[in-house]
Design a protein around this motif. Structure first.
Motif, PDB file in Angstrom:
ATOM      1  N   ASP A  14       0.759  -1.174   0.015  1.00 53.06           N
ATOM      2  CA  ASP A  14      -0.016  -0.025  -0.124  1.00 53.06           C
ATOM      3  C   ASP A  14       0.743   1.337  -0.063  1.00 53.06           C
ATOM      4  N   ILE A  15       1.981   1.286   0.832  1.00 56.36           N
ATOM      5  CA  ILE A  15       2.820   2.461   0.867  1.00 56.36           C
ATOM      6  C   ILE A  15       3.595   2.561  -0.275  1.00 56.36           C
ATOM      7  N   ASP A  16       4.029   1.802  -0.820  1.00 55.42           N
ATOM      8  CA  ASP A  16       5.113   1.857  -2.299  1.00 55.42           C
ATOM      9  C   ASP A  16       3.916   2.155  -3.246  1.00 55.42           C
ATOM     10  N   MET A  17       2.739   1.483  -3.321  1.00 55.80           N
ATOM     11  CA  MET A  17       1.797   1.866  -4.499  1.00 55.80           C
ATOM     12  C   MET A  17       1.541   3.502  -4.380  1.00 55.80           C
ATOM     13  N   THR A  18       1.267   3.979  -3.061  1.00 54.05           N
ATOM     14  CA  THR A  18       0.928   5.209  -3.000  1.00 54.05           C
ATOM     15  C   THR A  18       1.913   6.415  -3.359  1.00 54.05           C
ATOM     16  N   GLN A  19       2.967   6.068  -2.819  1.00 55.29           N
ATOM     17  CA  GLN A  19       4.166   6.656  -3.172  1.00 55.29           C
ATOM     18  C   GLN A  19       4.308   6.896  -4.997  1.00 55.29           C
ATOM     19  N   THR A  20       4.231   5.805  -5.599  1.00 60.04           N
ATOM     20  CA  THR A  20       4.473   5.681  -6.989  1.00 60.04           C
ATOM     21  C   THR A  20       3.061   6.783  -7.477  1.00 60.04           C
ATOM     22  N   ILE A  21       2.007   6.741  -7.014  1.00 60.41           N
ATOM     23  CA  ILE A  21       0.986   7.640  -7.652  1.00 60.41           C
ATOM     24  C   ILE A  21       1.409   9.142  -7.209  1.00 60.41           C
ATOM     25  N   VAL A  22       1.796   9.538  -6.042  1.00 58.10           N
ATOM     26  CA  VAL A  22       2.393  10.686  -5.633  1.00 58.10           C
ATOM     27  C   VAL A  22       3.356  11.219  -6.609  1.00 58.10           C
ATOM     28  N   ASP A  23       4.333  10.506  -6.871  1.00 57.16           N
ATOM     29  CA  ASP A  23       5.381  10.729  -7.554  1.00 57.16           C
ATOM     30  C   ASP A  23       5.086  11.098  -9.063  1.00 57.16           C
ATOM     31  N   THR A  24       3.970  10.135  -9.655  1.00 59.35           N
ATOM     32  CA  THR A  24       3.491  10.306 -11.013  1.00 59.35           C
ATOM     33  C   THR A  24       2.600  11.656 -11.076  1.00 59.35           C
ATOM     34  N   ALA A  25       2.019  11.985 -10.105  1.00 58.81           N
ATOM     35  CA  ALA A  25       1.058  12.961 -10.212  1.00 58.81           C
ATOM     36  C   ALA A  25       1.626  14.327 -10.015  1.00 58.81           C
ATOM     37  N   ARG A  26       2.505  14.481  -9.287  1.00 55.35           N
ATOM     38  CA  ARG A  26       3.228  15.496  -8.731  1.00 55.35           C
ATOM     39  C   ARG A  26       3.652  16.654 -10.317  1.00 55.35           C
ATOM     40  N   PRO A  27       4.445  15.712 -11.140  1.00 53.48           N
ATOM     41  CA  PRO A  27       4.961  16.833 -12.170  1.00 53.48           C
ATOM     42  C   PRO A  27       3.768  17.319 -13.266  1.00 53.48           C
ATOM     43  N   LEU A  28       2.426  16.743 -12.874  1.00 53.34           N
ATOM     44  CA  LEU A  28       1.578  17.222 -13.756  1.00 53.34           C
ATOM     45  C   LEU A  28       0.625  18.215 -12.996  1.00 53.34           C
ATOM     46  N   GLY A  29       0.989  18.637 -11.655  1.00 55.36           N
ATOM     47  CA  GLY A  29       0.256  19.707 -10.907  1.00 55.36           C
ATOM     48  C   GLY A  29      -0.902  19.002 -10.156  1.00 55.36           C
ATOM     49  N   ILE A  30      -0.893  17.702 -10.045  1.00 55.82           N
ATOM     50  CA  ILE A  30      -2.110  17.066  -9.464  1.00 55.82           C
ATOM     51  C   ILE A  30      -1.511  16.510  -8.032  1.00 55.82           C
ATOM     52  N   THR A  31      -2.164  16.993  -7.013  1.00 58.31           N
ATOM     53  CA  THR A  31      -1.809  16.738  -5.436  1.00 58.31           C
ATOM     54  C   THR A  31      -2.730  15.489  -5.171  1.00 58.31           C
ATOM     55  N   VAL A  32      -2.054  14.713  -4.331  1.00 55.74           N
ATOM     56  CA  VAL A  32      -2.636  13.545  -3.588  1.00 55.74           C
ATOM     57  C   VAL A  32      -2.611  14.051  -2.158  1.00 55.74           C
ATOM     58  N   HIS A  33      -3.874  14.313  -1.723  1.00 55.49           N
ATOM     59  CA  HIS A  33      -4.090  15.053  -0.381  1.00 55.49           C
ATOM     60  C   HIS A  33      -3.914  13.848   0.749  1.00 55.49           C
ATOM     61  N   ASP A  34      -4.434  12.620   0.146  1.00 56.89           N
ATOM     62  CA  ASP A  34      -4.581  11.605   1.193  1.00 56.89           C
ATOM     63  C   ASP A  34      -4.580  10.344   0.585  1.00 56.89           C
ATOM     64  N   HIS A  35      -4.458   9.120   1.355  1.00 57.43           N
ATOM     65  CA  HIS A  35      -4.650   7.900   1.012  1.00 57.43           C
ATOM     66  C   HIS A  35      -5.311   7.288   2.380  1.00 57.43           C
ATOM     67  N   ILE A  36      -6.792   6.946   2.048  1.00 57.43           N
ATOM     68  CA  ILE A  36      -7.471   6.618   3.233  1.00 57.43           C
ATOM     69  C   ILE A  36      -7.794   4.741   3.140  1.00 57.43           C
ATOM     70  N   ILE A  37      -7.287   4.329   4.336  1.00 61.53           N
ATOM     71  CA  ILE A  37      -7.789   2.920   4.164  1.00 61.53           C
ATOM     72  C   ILE A  37      -9.027   2.599   5.271  1.00 61.53           C
ATOM     73  N   VAL A  38      -9.967   2.007   4.740  1.00 62.20           N
ATOM     74  CA  VAL A  38     -11.092   1.862   5.717  1.00 62.20           C
ATOM     75  C   VAL A  38     -11.334   0.255   6.024  1.00 62.20           C
ATOM     76  N   GLY A  39     -11.642  -0.056   7.137  1.00 63.31           N
ATOM     77  CA  GLY A  39     -12.091  -1.391   7.523  1.00 63.31           C
ATOM     78  C   GLY A  39     -13.109  -1.457   8.517  1.00 63.31           C
ATOM     79  N   LYS A  40     -13.599  -2.582   8.858  1.00 61.74           N
ATOM     80  CA  LYS A  40     -14.591  -2.503  10.011  1.00 61.74           C
ATOM     81  C   LYS A  40     -14.262  -2.243  11.413  1.00 61.74           C
ATOM     82  N   LYS A  41     -12.497  -2.260  11.600  1.00 59.72           N
ATOM     83  CA  LYS A  41     -12.214  -1.935  12.818  1.00 59.72           C
ATOM     84  C   LYS A  41     -11.700  -0.292  12.766  1.00 59.72           C
TER      85      LYS A  41
END
Length: 246
Positions: free
Chosen positions: A208-235
């Motif tokens: 999850d952490i590695d995938m999120t960082q890849t998306i952040v790095d891909t989006a940044r040069p195009l002026g797109i910000t990733v504000h957060d990555h939320i994981i939800v579960g029953k707990k």
């Protein structure tokens, strides 16, 4: 023709004395009392199982609904989990047939639409509790992993809410380039990534952490910000920003 007490038959009409009153089922009075409490004191006067029992009156018109309501709560643990349970599991509960299960899922869909409507025309970053409530309602009880994206405009208002991928019980394939392409199509300038853990534990994995960082790095040069990555579960839920992973 009717039979007399002496065993003979008479052609006379049936009188009021001959008619035996048919007793009402025992649950009729209980239903009336529950409806009255709801009408006079509102939903806060009822426990979760009683509110569920009240809802089931129309789905199960000719039987006691207290037993099925309590059985649902015992099986799934809470009212949100009853609403989030898959229809086929609802039908496994004694007293819950196809009609009642479908009505429960309809109620869940209405609740989700209401929560989503609360996000529209609002600045998402200042409505964080509504974001969490919505994501939890629509994803926490799914049996398979889903990867959802909230696309935002330059005012951080919601443009689109889309499920990008659906995977297995413990994995969802995510394609960062396709994700960024979709953001550009929508003219989005920011995103909130969301996915669920069917296990119930929202703790981020290394993947999850590695995938999120890849998306952040891909989006940044195009002026797109990733504000957060939320994981939800029953707990509960986990925020990458809160965990300082973004």
């Amino acid at each position: 023709m009717r039979k007399t007490s002496a065993g003979s038959f008479s052609k006379g009409p049936v009188t009021t004395a001959d008619r035996q009153p048919v007793p009402k089922p025992h649950y009729h009075g209980h239903r009336d009392r529950l409806r009255l409490r709801f009408s006079e004191a509102g939903s806060t006067s009822l426990s979760d199982y009683e509110l569920l029992e009240l809802f089931l009156f129309r789905s199960i018109p000719r039987a006691d609904t207290k037993g099925p309501a309590k059985a649902l709560m015992q099986r799934f643990g809470s009212l949100p989990e009853v609403l989030g349970a898959p229809e086929h599991l609802l039908r496994e509960v004694q007293g819950i047939g196809t009609s009642a299960a479908r009505d429960i899922k309809t109620a869940a869909a209405l609740a989700q639409r209401m929560l989503k409507a609360e996000l529209r025309d609002r600045k998402i970053l200042t409505s964080w509790s509504q974001v969490i409530n919505y994501c939890t309602a629509v994803m926490a009880h799914e049996e398979r992993e889903q990867f959802r994206v909230l696309f935002l405009d330059k005012k951080n208002q919601l443009i689109a809410d889309e499920v990008q991928q659906t995977g297995t019980v413990d994995h969802t394939p995510v394609y960062p380039r396709e994700l960024i392409k979709r953001a550009l199509e929508l003219s989005a300038t920011a995103m909130i990534l969301v996915h669920n853990h069917p296990s119930g534990d929202p703790t981020p994995s290394r993947a999850d952490i590695d995938m999120t960082q890849t998306i952040v790095d891909t989006a940044r040069p195009l002026g797109i910000t990733v504000h957060d990555h939320i994981i939800v579960g029953k707990k509960g839920h986990a925020s990458f920003k809160g965990l300082q992973l973004i």
